[in-house]
Design a protein around this motif. Sequence first.
Motif, PDB file in Angstrom:
ATOM      1  N   SER A  22       0.826  -1.213   0.000  1.00  0.00           N
ATOM      2  CA  SER A  22       0.000   0.000   0.000  1.00  0.00           C
ATOM      3  C   SER A  22       0.857   1.258   0.000  1.00  0.00           C
ATOM      4  N   SER A  25       2.564   1.745  -3.283  1.00  0.00           N
ATOM      5  CA  SER A  25       1.608   2.262  -4.265  1.00  0.00           C
ATOM      6  C   SER A  25       1.389   3.762  -4.089  1.00  0.00           C
ATOM      7  N   LEU A  41      -6.604   0.583   5.050  1.00  0.00           N
ATOM      8  CA  LEU A  41      -5.643  -0.278   4.364  1.00  0.00           C
ATOM      9  C   LEU A  41      -4.964  -1.259   5.321  1.00  0.00           C
ATOM     10  N   SER A  45      -5.311  -5.272   5.275  1.00  0.00           N
ATOM     11  CA  SER A  45      -4.116  -6.121   5.268  1.00  0.00           C
ATOM     12  C   SER A  45      -4.176  -7.170   6.374  1.00  0.00           C
ATOM     13  N   TYR A  77     -10.345  -7.219  -0.795  1.00  0.00           N
ATOM     14  CA  TYR A  77      -9.638  -6.130  -1.463  1.00  0.00           C
ATOM     15  C   TYR A  77     -10.636  -5.154  -2.092  1.00  0.00           C
TER      16      TYR A  77
END
Length: 137
Positions: A22, A25, A41, A45, A77
């Motif tokens: 993450s 990204s 996030l 995870s 996701y």
Amino acid sequence: MKHFKEAIVYLLVGIGVGSFISLLSFTLNHATPSMKQFGLLMTMSAIMGLLSLIFEYDKITFITQLISHFILEMLTYGFFIWLTFGSAVITFTNIPTFVITYVIIFIYFRKQGRDNARRINEQLQKNKPKKSDSTNQ
């Protein structure tokens, strides 16, 4: 207690892998996550890490584990990306990224598991007592 410790390990590995991907990204996109996005996030995870416990369940075949894991991971996701960014378009356009990332992570952990099994088998062979000649007579 064994299952609790195992769950904690999977949870922490999930957070580690997920936070790395993450944050990578966000960095590549020159963005900074909000606290809400970061929390979502990390929660995603952690859940995704826990979903990997399905591979510890021996009563179903590996292919069933893999398909179930993939579907559950993709649903998790998609749901969390939608919650994080509030856009179905972002969610759907990120599915190819999810699939590629899933395959890369799967290959890595599969190879790591095989290497660990090979090392364990080598240690067992080294520690195996050798038959003496007197037992063969």
